[in-house]
Design an enzyme around this catalytic site. Structure first.
Site, PDB file in Angstrom:
ATOM      1  N   ASN A   1       0.702  -1.105   0.051  1.00 12.77           N
ATOM      2  CA  ASN A   1       0.099  -0.012   0.082  1.00 12.77           C
ATOM      3  C   ASN A   1       1.038   1.530  -0.084  1.00 12.77           C
ATOM      4  O   ASN A   1       0.619   2.167  -0.726  1.00 12.77           O
ATOM      5  CB  ASN A   1      -0.869  -0.161   1.333  1.00 12.77           C
ATOM      6  CG  ASN A   1      -2.107  -1.075   1.093  1.00 12.77           C
ATOM      7  OD1 ASN A   1      -2.549  -1.093   0.134  1.00 12.77           O
ATOM      8  ND2 ASN A   1      -2.214  -1.881   2.228  1.00 12.77           N
TER       9      ASN A   1
ATOM     10  N   HIS B   1      -1.214  -7.173   5.582  1.00 11.01           N
ATOM     11  CA  HIS B   1      -2.507  -7.121   6.527  1.00 11.01           C
ATOM     12  C   HIS B   1      -2.141  -7.864   7.517  1.00 11.01           C
ATOM     13  O   HIS B   1      -2.741  -8.673   8.094  1.00 11.01           O
ATOM     14  CB  HIS B   1      -3.670  -7.871   5.611  1.00 11.01           C
ATOM     15  CG  HIS B   1      -4.295  -7.092   4.668  1.00 11.01           C
ATOM     16  ND1 HIS B   1      -5.325  -7.453   3.935  1.00 11.01           N
ATOM     17  CD2 HIS B   1      -3.872  -5.983   4.162  1.00 11.01           C
ATOM     18  CE1 HIS B   1      -5.742  -6.460   3.198  1.00 11.01           C
ATOM     19  NE2 HIS B   1      -4.585  -5.431   3.251  1.00 11.01           N
TER      20      HIS B   1
ATOM     21  N   TYR C   1       0.201  -9.211  -2.871  1.00  7.99           N
ATOM     22  CA  TYR C   1       0.618  -7.726  -2.532  1.00  7.99           C
ATOM     23  C   TYR C   1       2.123  -7.419  -2.784  1.00  7.99           C
ATOM     24  O   TYR C   1       2.673  -6.680  -3.046  1.00  7.99           O
ATOM     25  CB  TYR C   1       0.501  -7.242  -0.933  1.00  7.99           C
ATOM     26  CG  TYR C   1      -1.198  -6.863  -0.852  1.00  7.99           C
ATOM     27  CD1 TYR C   1      -1.525  -5.790  -1.074  1.00  7.99           C
ATOM     28  CD2 TYR C   1      -2.078  -7.881  -0.253  1.00  7.99           C
ATOM     29  CE1 TYR C   1      -2.782  -5.243  -0.785  1.00  7.99           C
ATOM     30  CE2 TYR C   1      -3.311  -7.508  -0.008  1.00  7.99           C
ATOM     31  CZ  TYR C   1      -3.712  -6.185  -0.222  1.00  7.99           C
ATOM     32  OH  TYR C   1      -5.067  -5.962  -0.334  1.00  7.99           O
TER      33      TYR C   1
END
Length: 821
Positions: free
Chosen positions: A230, A294, A303
């Protein structure tokens, strides 16, 4: 993709002079001006790759760089058949994206993207516009430089800014779509349209993106710390937006955000998460190659690949400029590729055990994830010149040529196609088929590679979640970490072509489970109450011991499960299988195999007799000594076993496992499933078989007559086997115990190999990751460690006591060499 945030930890007080404080001091000492053309400082680039003759800080040049990443650039030979095919592919994609596009509508640009509650409709709209803009920007497509297409795109961008995206619009659903997904696609569209966008519209676009994504360190409406993939996504959004605005100060912030200078390095994406002093969330790569997102989900193939691909783009954008990334931890990227991706890729397929909820997306089938990794490494080659570039070249050449299921050159983008052509033409030879055994104690996974097959093992523990099911995705992932064994053979499409919606999710290979169907997403994001998961391996070999204590979610089911990977034979061993009254009415099963059949009539041979091959056949097989399935391999049961078998055509839809991205079209695939039935509420049941992937029926029969492995123990204290050819001992100690000539004082995984000349090699680990030391007593002549070693040995009652320090190893293997005194 939703994630979580963590309050920003306060920077450590007076930490002393470190690399982090030097980076921060350098940033604070000279604030960058707004104009890219007049940078205030230029960090000395460390081995910065050459990116052309553009002047550092030239905004137009940086826009051209990003444009080249999107289109392949102006120097392509469009008469080349491969290039021409790629251009045609882009044109077809543009035509598809334009189908139904109507900026005169009031409810949405496309009739299937009208929701004002599902944010992925916003992102998908922007992605379609970016696809059409790519076709408009690539010479040779039907849309190239077409004024009508440009007008359609401009009116469509205006529609999105007027009705969906930017200041004055209320965000809904998933923050990822607003701050990352939509922003990335809108940025790309702006770069592709270039001057056709116009100054006023460009201002609107960049203001809209900055409204949602103003800071490369933070994201979400409540401004949480961005971590892992992210953070790199957010940095990419801010960086391209800065290039479009000619804002050098923000490029400096992006560079520093990758190292998390503001947070003292706590959430640096470049640093390993298990280094001394790491204080962040733990999301990202650890030094063993594990990648978590996460918090505790293994995610190299999800990811992790997105982090790698976006970082590779950023490094290309910033290289050779005043904002070049010079963090020494950038060298860790090499280990990400070689340790965190290479062992988890099998001939173009990323092991599903590290792909998280992405396995439930139809778009991620067919080796699509490995394509993303390959493209990223192609972009990284110029960033690491010399020997590393040669290793990356050899690796990418191997990945591209050995994947005969998905032709990389026929599916990749133009820029990657051009780079791949250079790699394939390079005199550097391909690396060759990977052969090795790799364990990942940072995420409770293991990978075993032999020349003719590979095996992936998936566990979980108190440290790692079982599976992820958020955003209504991966609804049937219940057993993905309950000892799942993924076998990769020359059937390269096995885990593609609708495997995940059609496989029986309660009977994944290798798992021990209740034959009771949980509710959708039941138990997702759950850790086990057991610490024992992991194993040990002998470096430079394909010898490894792996195991887990299974404590099933939501029931009293318990099992001790081991896999001893001994080159071409894998010993599958289970004991202590118990279940209490809460499981009454559901039998406990251990699945031996659940194979999607490339040939629906693939022969199953049971003790030399070929079983019926028609769909719908099922049988109870008693006293089985060996099995062989054509195209898959053999299974030997040294203690005869009772099995259940079924051939079936399984029909499902992707929507059943993914409400968000699934489709409603039924798909049917043929399967053969084999399992052991332990009955209801078993007390101390077990199993024992040898898996011989890719072995012939004759070899399987020979091993049934003369097993290459001897079982030494399958108690609730220890699992152990001995290889008959050389006496190699492989043992998983659940508690203190003794097997053959080895005694251990508690939980441990151990391999013992007695070498010619009296040398003994031991590999030892603490799979609980809780012990400071492991004590081993090895019977026989006195042994001593090599001079200078920190291993302690002493003589005790006819044995050598070996003290192995395991503190701080986080489950990693220690290898010891002992010689006779």
């Amino acid at each position: 993709m939703t994630t979580h945030g963590t309050p920003r930890p306060a920077p450590p007080a007076a930490p002393g002079t470190t690399r982090r404080t030097l980076l921060a001091a350098g940033t604070a000492a000279a604030a960058l001006p707004l104009a890219l053309g007049t940078p205030a400082r230029a960090a000395a680039p460390a081995a910065a790759p050459a990116q052309g003759a553009e002047a550092a800080g030239d905004a137009a040049a940086l826009r051209d760089r990003w444009h080249t990443l999107l289109t392949g650039g102006p120097g392509l030979d469009r008469t080349d058949p491969g290039i021409a095919a790629a251009v045609a592919r882009i044109g077809r994609a543009g035509t598809t994206a334009a189908t139904g596009l109507d900026p005169g509508r009031t409810d949405g640009l496309w009739p299937d993207l009208t929701s004002t509650t599902l944010s992925n409709h916003v992102t998908t709209s922007f992605k379609r516009l970016a696809t059409l803009a790519t076709a408009w920007a690539v010479e040779g497509t039907p849309q190239y430089a077409d004024p009508a297409v440009a007008d359609l795109l401009l009116r469509s961008v205006d529609w999105m800014l007027d009705h969906r995206y930017g200041p004055g619009h209320t965000r809904f659903d998933n923050d990822w779509d607003w701050e990352i997904g939509s922003a990335l696609a809108l940025n790309d569209t702006a770069v592709l349209l270039g001057d056709a966008l116009g100054a006023a519209r460009l201002d609107r676009v960049t203001a809209a993106v900055r409204h949602y994504t103003p800071d490369p360190n933070l994201w979400r409406a409540d401004r949480q710390i961005a971590t892992g993939a992210n953070r790199v996504w957010i940095c990419t959004v801010v960086a391209v937006n800065a290039v479009l605005r000619d804002a050098g100060d923000d490029l400096g912030r992006v560079r520093d955000a990758l190292s998390d200078v503001e947070g003292g390095g706590a959430d640096s994406v470049l640093a390993f998460t298990d280094t001394a002093g790491a204080a962040g969330t733990g999301e990202g790569f650890s030094s063993d190659g594990s990648f978590l997102q996460h918090y505790k989900h293994p995610y190299n193939g999800g990811y992790g690949k997105e982090l790698l691909t976006n970082l590779s783009r950023l490094l290309r954008l910033l290289a050779g400029t005043p904002w070049t990334v010079t963090d020494p931890d950038l060298d860790n990227v090499v280990r990400w590729v070689e340790d965190g991706f290479d062992p988890l890729i099998v001939r173009g397929d990323v092991m599903a055990s590290v792909c998280g909820r992405e396995i439930a997306r139809p778009s991620k089938q067919g080796h699509a994830s490995a394509q993303t990794v390959t493209e990223a490494v192609l972009r990284l080659i110029p960033a690491f010149p010399g020997a590393t570039a040669d290793r990356f070249t050899a690796l990418v050449k191997q990945w591209i040529t050995e994947d005969t299921y998905r032709d990389f050159l026929a599916v990749t983008d133009l820029a990657s196609l051009a780079a791949a052509r250079q790699v394939l033409a390079s005199p550097v030879p391909a690396r060759g088929r990977l052969v090795g055994h790799r364990q990942y104690p940072g995420m409770d996974k293991a990978a075993h590679h032999r020349p003719s097959f590979a095996l992936g093992l998936s566990a979980y523990s108190t440290r790692i979640y079982n599976y992820e099911s958020i955003q209504n995705e991966n609804l049937h992932g219940w057993r993905l970490s309950d000892g799942m064994v993924l076998l990769y053979t020359d059937d390269l499409g096995h885990y593609s072509e609708d495997y995940w919606p059609t496989v029986d999710p309660n009977r994944l290979p290798g798992t021990t489970a209740l034959a009771r169907r949980p509710a959708d997403a039941a138990g997702q994001r759950t850790t086990s109450t057991a610490d024992w998961a992991g194993g040990t391996a002998l470096p430079g070999t394909t010898l490894g011991a792996y195991g887990m204590e299974l404590r099933a979610h939501g029931s009293s089911l318990r099992a001790l499960k081991s896999w001893f990977c001994l080159d071409d034979v894998v010993v599958c061993l289970g004991s202590g299988i118990t279940a209490g009254p809460d499981t009454a009415g559901a039998v406990v099963e251990t699945t031996v195999e659940n194979r999607k059949l490339r040939d629906p009539a693939a022969a199953l041979t049971v003790d030399g007799v070929v079983a019926p091959a028609q769909a719908g056949w099922s049988a109870a097989l008693d006293g089985v000594r060996w099995l062989h399935l054509d195209g898959t391999g053999g299974y030997v049961f040294p203690r005869t076993a009772g099995l259940r078998a079924v051939r079936e055509e399984r029909t499902a839809t992707w929507r059943e496992i993914n409400l968000k991205y699934g489709t409603d079209t039924p798909v049917t695939r043929p399967y053969l499933t084999l399992w052991q039935d332990h009955g209801e509420t078993p007390g101390g049941a077990g199993y024992y078989w040898l898996q011989a992937p890719a072995a012939s029926a004759e070899k399987t029969r020979q091993w049934a007559d003369a097993p290459p492995v001897r079982l030494l123990a399958d108690t609730e204290a220890v699992h152990a086997v001995e290889r008959c050819a050389d006496g190699l001992l492989a043992a998983n100690f659940w508690t203190a115990g003794t097997v053959r000539d080895l005694t251990c004082d508690g939980p441990a995984s151990v391999l013992v190999r007695r070498d010619p000349g009296g040398t003994v090699t031991l590999a030892v680990s603490d799979p609980t990751q809780l012990r400071d030391r492991v004590l081993l007593d090895l019977d026989g002549p006195r042994l001593r460690a090599a001079r200078g070693s920190d291993v302690r040995t002493q003589r005790v009652a006819g044995a050598t006591r070996i003290t192995v320090d395991t503190a701080g190893l986080r489950g990693a293997t220690r290898t010891l060499t002992l010689t006779r005194s």
